[in-house]
Design a protein around this motif. Structure first.
Motif, PDB file in Angstrom:
ATOM      1  N   TYR A 175      -0.191  -2.094  -1.876  1.00  0.00           N
ATOM      2  CA  TYR A 175      -0.521  -1.322  -0.982  1.00  0.00           C
ATOM      3  C   TYR A 175       0.570  -0.261  -1.137  1.00  0.00           C
ATOM      4  N   VAL A 176       0.147   1.141  -1.150  1.00  0.00           N
ATOM      5  CA  VAL A 176       1.181   2.185  -1.157  1.00  0.00           C
ATOM      6  C   VAL A 176       0.598   3.183   0.098  1.00  0.00           C
ATOM      7  N   ALA A 177       1.669   3.554   0.721  1.00  0.00           N
ATOM      8  CA  ALA A 177       1.377   4.732   1.849  1.00  0.00           C
ATOM      9  C   ALA A 177       1.143   6.285   0.889  1.00  0.00           C
ATOM     10  N   ASP A 178       0.578   7.255   1.829  1.00  0.00           N
ATOM     11  CA  ASP A 178       0.639   8.447   1.057  1.00  0.00           C
ATOM     12  C   ASP A 178       1.747   8.929   0.415  1.00  0.00           C
ATOM     13  N   PHE A 179       1.662   9.591  -0.603  1.00  0.00           N
ATOM     14  CA  PHE A 179       2.870  10.272  -1.312  1.00  0.00           C
ATOM     15  C   PHE A 179       2.414  11.294  -2.163  1.00  0.00           C
ATOM     16  N   GLU A 180       3.333  12.038  -2.356  1.00  0.00           N
ATOM     17  CA  GLU A 180       2.951  13.382  -3.270  1.00  0.00           C
ATOM     18  C   GLU A 180       4.193  13.247  -4.677  1.00  0.00           C
ATOM     19  N   ILE A 181       3.521  13.426  -5.654  1.00  0.00           N
ATOM     20  CA  ILE A 181       4.635  13.103  -6.776  1.00  0.00           C
ATOM     21  C   ILE A 181       4.591  14.474  -7.759  1.00  0.00           C
ATOM     22  N   ASP A 182       5.649  14.908  -7.950  1.00  0.00           N
ATOM     23  CA  ASP A 182       5.738  16.043  -8.839  1.00  0.00           C
ATOM     24  C   ASP A 182       5.170  15.962 -10.329  1.00  0.00           C
ATOM     25  N   ASN A 183       4.615  16.832 -10.759  1.00  0.00           N
ATOM     26  CA  ASN A 183       3.901  16.760 -12.134  1.00  0.00           C
ATOM     27  C   ASN A 183       4.494  17.269 -13.210  1.00  0.00           C
TER      28      ASN A 183
ATOM     29  N   GLU B 107       7.712   1.993  -9.093  1.00  0.00           N
ATOM     30  CA  GLU B 107       7.107   1.598 -10.374  1.00  0.00           C
ATOM     31  C   GLU B 107       5.829   1.588 -10.271  1.00  0.00           C
ATOM     32  N   PHE B 108       5.069   1.117  -9.105  1.00  0.00           N
ATOM     33  CA  PHE B 108       3.629   0.981  -8.454  1.00  0.00           C
ATOM     34  C   PHE B 108       3.122   2.405  -8.311  1.00  0.00           C
ATOM     35  N   GLU B 109       3.850   3.314  -7.815  1.00  0.00           N
ATOM     36  CA  GLU B 109       3.500   4.579  -7.437  1.00  0.00           C
ATOM     37  C   GLU B 109       3.275   5.328  -8.572  1.00  0.00           C
ATOM     38  N   TRP B 110       4.306   5.254  -9.522  1.00  0.00           N
ATOM     39  CA  TRP B 110       4.070   5.919 -10.833  1.00  0.00           C
ATOM     40  C   TRP B 110       2.803   5.364 -11.483  1.00  0.00           C
ATOM     41  N   GLU B 111       2.454   4.069 -11.709  1.00  0.00           N
ATOM     42  CA  GLU B 111       1.606   3.618 -12.471  1.00  0.00           C
ATOM     43  C   GLU B 111       0.332   3.930 -11.830  1.00  0.00           C
ATOM     44  N   ILE B 112       0.144   4.039 -10.479  1.00  0.00           N
ATOM     45  CA  ILE B 112      -0.896   4.590  -9.718  1.00  0.00           C
ATOM     46  C   ILE B 112      -1.490   6.044  -9.937  1.00  0.00           C
ATOM     47  N   ALA B 113      -0.407   6.862 -10.198  1.00  0.00           N
ATOM     48  CA  ALA B 113      -0.397   8.387 -10.353  1.00  0.00           C
ATOM     49  C   ALA B 113      -0.374   8.771 -11.795  1.00  0.00           C
ATOM     50  N   SER B 114      -0.111   7.852 -12.662  1.00  0.00           N
ATOM     51  CA  SER B 114       0.091   8.286 -14.046  1.00  0.00           C
ATOM     52  C   SER B 114      -1.007   8.885 -14.815  1.00  0.00           C
ATOM     53  N   LYS B 115      -2.184   8.554 -14.428  1.00  0.00           N
ATOM     54  CA  LYS B 115      -3.343   9.056 -15.160  1.00  0.00           C
ATOM     55  C   LYS B 115      -3.665  10.613 -14.980  1.00  0.00           C
ATOM     56  N   LYS B 116      -3.001  10.924 -13.737  1.00  0.00           N
ATOM     57  CA  LYS B 116      -2.913  12.462 -13.364  1.00  0.00           C
ATOM     58  C   LYS B 116      -1.746  13.307 -13.633  1.00  0.00           C
ATOM     59  N   LEU B 117      -0.694  12.361 -14.402  1.00  0.00           N
ATOM     60  CA  LEU B 117       0.466  13.108 -14.487  1.00  0.00           C
ATOM     61  C   LEU B 117       0.583  13.429 -16.217  1.00  0.00           C
ATOM     62  N   ASN B 118       1.591  14.551 -16.182  1.00  0.00           N
ATOM     63  CA  ASN B 118       1.917  14.756 -17.700  1.00  0.00           C
ATOM     64  C   ASN B 118       3.291  13.991 -17.916  1.00  0.00           C
ATOM     65  N   TRP B 119       3.072  13.002 -18.859  1.00  0.00           N
ATOM     66  CA  TRP B 119       4.226  12.094 -19.041  1.00  0.00           C
ATOM     67  C   TRP B 119       4.415  11.839 -20.522  1.00  0.00           C
ATOM     68  N   GLY B 120       5.536  11.077 -20.861  1.00  0.00           N
ATOM     69  CA  GLY B 120       5.867  10.613 -22.187  1.00  0.00           C
ATOM     70  C   GLY B 120       6.850  11.634 -23.023  1.00  0.00           C
TER      71      GLY B 120
END
Length: 382
Positions: free
Chosen positions: A201-209, A297-310
């Motif tokens: 479970y994660v609470a609402d969060f906003e992550i930089d792209n 790391e869970f927030e990162w994985e959840i958001a990763s498909k919407k992020l520019n990463w690599g």
């Protein structure tokens, strides 16, 4: 056979990188954690000889019986080995002998691969190739550390900068609170530390792209980032005091101008380029200064498909721990990940030094909180 072609391609890529080294470069070990190029070349070869060739042929003739002692890394199940900080003391075997060793093992591997049907052996070959790709990235980082601490700061290869990338966007991604599934669920290879699919479970969060830039980090430095203990975790504050850390690794303030060592030599810092070579402690202090935080790391994985990463390995705020129902494999292969689940922090993503086709959004990298020689960066959450 695709596996055979992958074997040739990956093994060749390791040698191609090393072709840019001078013969004097191959045996140098600047610090304990940065192994010589010669050792990487031999160790990745030793993996195939030990876990594949000797497994399928009990009459297999080793290239050199001493190599199990010299080029075993940390597999206690396989036997004794030299201390890690002694890897740079081996002027012998020569670099040429190590290349002969690679050729010997490659010829044996290619001769038997078409006839292998045992899935366990096939899986071990795949693991060996993934293992080699990890060492390809370590070759990049270790060579950079070696040359970056040479008084002449020599160039490895012209235009081989690897830290010049810029952010494509400056937006953020909002993720709603909820229960999400974590862990490797797709077909294809993964490491055992990605298994143990489970719900979080994660609470609402906003992550930089986007990732933190050099310009932003210089602002942190100039605002007293390395002198304000309120920004630092206690252990991190002790670390920067004891080690006299005042800037990222490879940064030099010369005549009041920031410059950094790249694999293309010493260059003026590109303010708009993405920050690199940052420890967890520095990343956490910067996040505190920005009134933000690092993602779990869970927030990162959840958001990763919407992020520019690599482009950088990204520090998370998660300790490296086993997932539910994690099982350590029997024998030496079980030593690959599980025994390191202590005093490490998780990094997610990949970097410009990561080998092609060696990244996925469930990949869990891990390093100590003070480590900076990897191509690490910062992504923030609020």
């Amino acid at each position: 056979m695709q596996l055979k072609e992958n074997y040739k391609k990956i093994r060749t890529a390791t040698v191609d990188f090393c072709n840019h080294l001078e013969i004097e470069d191959f045996a140098i070990q600047v610090v304990k954690f940065a192994s010589p190029a010669k050792w990487h070349l031999a160790h990745t070869t030793w993996f195939f000889e030990t876990f594949i060739l000797k497994e399928i042929d009990k009459n297999y003739k080793e290239f050199d019986a001493n190599f199990n002692y010299l080029f075993n890394s940390y597999y206690n199940n396989v036997g004794t080995r030299i201390l890690q900080n002694n890897r740079g003391n081996m002027s012998r075997p020569s670099t040429n002998t190590v290349f002969e060793y690679r050729a010997y093992v490659d010829s044996k591997m290619l001769a038997v691969m078409d006839s292998i049907t045992n899935q366990k052996i096939i899986d071990l070959i795949v693991l060996g190739l993934q293992h080699e790709q990890q060492h390809q990235e370590l070759l990049v980082t270790d060579v950079k550390y070696m040359l970056g601490h040479n008084p002449l700061l020599p160039s490895f290869q012209e235009n081989y900068n690897l830290v010049a990338d810029k952010n494509a966007v400056n937006t953020s991604v909002k993720i709603d609170a909820g229960v999400y599934t974590i862990g490797h669920q797709e077909k294809g290879f993964c490491y055992d530390n990605e298994l143990g699919v489970h719900k979080v479970y994660v609470a609402d969060f906003e992550i930089d792209n986007y990732l933190v830039t050099n310009k932003e980090y210089i602002e942190f430095i100039e605002d007293g980032g390395y002198t304000n203990f309120n920004l630092w975790l206690d252990e991190g504050w002790s670390w920067i005091q004891n080690e006299h850390i005042k800037a990222p690794l490879y940064w030099h303030n010369i005549d009041k101008q920031w410059q950094y060592y790249t694999l293309a030599g010493l260059q003026k810092i590109d303010l708009d380029a993405i920050l690199c070579h940052i420890s967890y402690f520095e990343a956490n202090a910067f996040a505190t200064w920005k009134n933000k935080r690092l993602p779990t790391e869970f927030e990162w994985e959840i958001a990763s498909k919407k992020l520019n990463w690599g482009l950088r390995w990204e520090w998370t705020n998660s300790a490296y721990l086993p997932y539910p129902n994690f099982v350590t494999a029997n024998g030496a292969v079980g030593e690959y990940n599980g025994k390191f689940m202590s005093n490490k922090m998780v990094l997610r993503g990949a970097s410009t030094a990561t080998s092609a086709n060696h990244s996925r959004h469930t990949y869990r990298n891990f390093f100590s909180a003070t480590d900076r020689w990897q191509f690490t960066g910062i992504r923030l959450v609020k």
